[in-house]
Design an enzyme around this catalytic site. Sequence first.
Site, mmCIF file in Angstrom:
data_model
loop_
_atom_site.group_PDB
_atom_site.id
_atom_site.type_symbol
_atom_site.label_atom_id
_atom_site.label_comp_id
_atom_site.label_asym_id
_atom_site.label_seq_id
_atom_site.Cartn_x
_atom_site.Cartn_y
_atom_site.Cartn_z
ATOM 1 N N ASP A 1 42.800 41.785 38.541
ATOM 2 C CA ASP A 1 41.993 42.490 39.609
ATOM 3 C C ASP A 1 40.607 42.352 39.615
ATOM 4 O O ASP A 1 39.749 43.193 39.717
ATOM 5 C CB ASP A 1 42.196 44.114 38.970
ATOM 6 C CG ASP A 1 41.738 45.260 39.926
ATOM 7 O OD1 ASP A 1 41.491 44.860 41.082
ATOM 8 O OD2 ASP A 1 41.710 46.264 39.731
ATOM 9 N N PRO B 1 33.770 50.655 42.027
ATOM 10 C CA PRO B 1 34.517 50.342 40.850
ATOM 11 C C PRO B 1 34.879 48.961 40.916
ATOM 12 O O PRO B 1 34.929 48.498 42.095
ATOM 13 C CB PRO B 1 35.682 51.407 40.984
ATOM 14 C CG PRO B 1 35.567 51.556 42.419
ATOM 15 C CD PRO B 1 34.482 51.567 42.995
#
Lengths: 434, 309
Positions: A307, A325
């Site tokens: 990720d 984020p």
Amino acid sequence: MTAQTEWLIKGLRPLGNDPVDLHVKDGVIAAIGQDLVLDNDIQTLDATGLVGLPGLVDLHTHLREPGREDAETIETGSRAAALGGYTAVHAMANTDPVADTAGVVEQVWNIGRHVGLVDVIPVGAVTTGLKGERLAELGAMADSAARVRVFSDDGICVGDPGLMRRALEYVKAFDGVIAQHAEDARLTGGAQMNEGVLSGKLGLAGWPSVAEESIIARDCLLAQHVGSRLHVCHVSTAGSVELIRWAKSKGINVTAEVTPHHLLLTEDLAESYDPVYKVNPPLRRGEDVDALREALRDGTIDIIATDHAPHAVEDKECEWAYARPGMVGLEQALSIAIMTLSDGNGAVDWESIARVTSIDPARIGQLTEHGQGLMTGAPASFVLVDPAQSQTVDPARLASKGRNTPYAGLELPGKVVATFLRGTPTVLDGKVTK
Amino acid sequence: MTHLLSAADLSPEQAVEVLDTAEQIENSLAGREIKKLPTLRGRTVVNLFYEDSTRTRISFELAAKRLSADVINFSAKGSSVTKGESLKDTALTLQAMGADAVVIRHSASGSPHRLAQWVEGSVVNAGDGTHEHPTQALLDAFTMRKRTGRGPGDDLAGLNVTIVGDVLHSRVARSNVLLLDTLGANVTLVAPPTLLPVGTESWPVKVSYDLDAALPKSDVVMMLRVQRERMNASFFPTEREYSRRYGLDMARVGALGPDAIVMHPGPMNRGMEIASDVADSARSTIVEQVANGVSVRMAVLYLLLGGKA
């Protein structure tokens, strides 16, 4: 791409086993054996003490190109990936424009090919514009030069159960997989961190575990109902692990990934209000970290996926609530795999590392040229790791444009010495070759 | 102490010191025609307000001016991101201008903590998101101490304080819980379950959903403002139901002991969480709280900056 070089790699330890020599020729492993002697005068690499692994494959990378080249480009991301030991990365679809057409995925694939450091495999969006309203042209992306097999609206959950069902059904035609960002947005409105005692104390709106778990439960049942493949992105809670364990016990065709940061870090870091620790899904509790590690070891969670989410400095050097984020992770993932899959005495389970960082990600992504292990005839895409060395993470020295690493100043075990992609070194002596 | 970011930053001794200092300041100004002390002459205090709050900004401004500091009001309504300049850039600007203290009000929780990493001067949290508002807790404690007949050197040991309403979104409640616990008070939170943060079971408080049960045992009842935008977000069914179950009217005041007081951080929704006749009654300390706010903020600025002259 065919390699023009021929290599004799001496004394590497495949998956940590006894040393062997490796003959690389024409992009494949031509021979493996003890004390190989070759007639011709070819390049030799002394790999004494180095562990050989199949080239790492990331199923979940954000490369930001097209659209946010200030945060990362396919080239900078590829450099970071190669340094991390990767030979293939799946580039997530939430770019600008969104990778929801054959044109965009082919663009990403082509740039990756031109850079040539790792195979950049585009992930196609499940829905047009990531809007969750109607299916994107999944078949066109599958048929394109990029041969897309993984589809995801990552960053956003496919919330509509009817649409998710159709997506799961539709990709069966080309053995695709839907990689779901499991988050019921109706339960996470305004969420900033894990919901719990700490979020209450810090006055940050909470992201409850149930928002992830309820979607995973639903999607597992949908995958069972239509007999399709489901992949769960960045599992973050102990409850999710239990659900996936249950689904697998029922024979449901579900796979799951965990990120390096969810294997290592806990929500406590949010107490600093430093947005470098802000990520979606959020860092969870210590109990969750323990459950995720256990699940990775026992195979409930199939793979580690980074990720990798690079951000421009200004998108992180701000108030927590306004920060984007995400964390970068390509250059540290292997170290964290080593930390996670070592026993108490420091012995590393290299076979499991190969499984969770290469073999199974390649299998889930349907990549035939990756994750095959170090065997005669296999593509010569592998990584040489020095387990005796360590890396102290310095954000300023990362190859990624993203400086948003949560590991700054930490000394992480293991160092990638060399990465080969189809017989061509992309990293030598710890440096990118081009 | 360099900054005041959280009520938890204060030890019991420090908290009492702030209250004592506020009292000293108040006494030294009492009866003076010119309500001004030369203590912070030559020092610069910046009020950095990213969120509207006339009451708190004026209170801090007055506090700084009464200490003879130079005061700059920097109103940055809206988010720093939408304005184009980041909080960090603003911080560096203030740094370059030689701000000795920055009083920050911001809609994002933790903003004062971030600011404190970027400036050399003292940072005072004047309310951050749904996190904390430590000077409000200090002025509340100061008010409680005075109204319950306590004086210099005293804490609030044994005082029963009931905080009622939207605890979930209340920075006032969070700071009060921390400070009142530090000062030895017993705190009970009363709210519908939907307006209590996750994890209150680990807080140093009792929790109740029943206001009527809590009132007879309360020395202090602190009503929290219900924010209008919450009313349509399913935290409770209707304004009317909320008012019936958690509103303080004269009938409920009748259940309080004879010396119990009623507090509210303001601004109030009259008729919603508090009835007008209660707000205007002799038990109400609402106006006193405002006055005490100036003294307490003077004390905080003095203690943070006074020693560095």
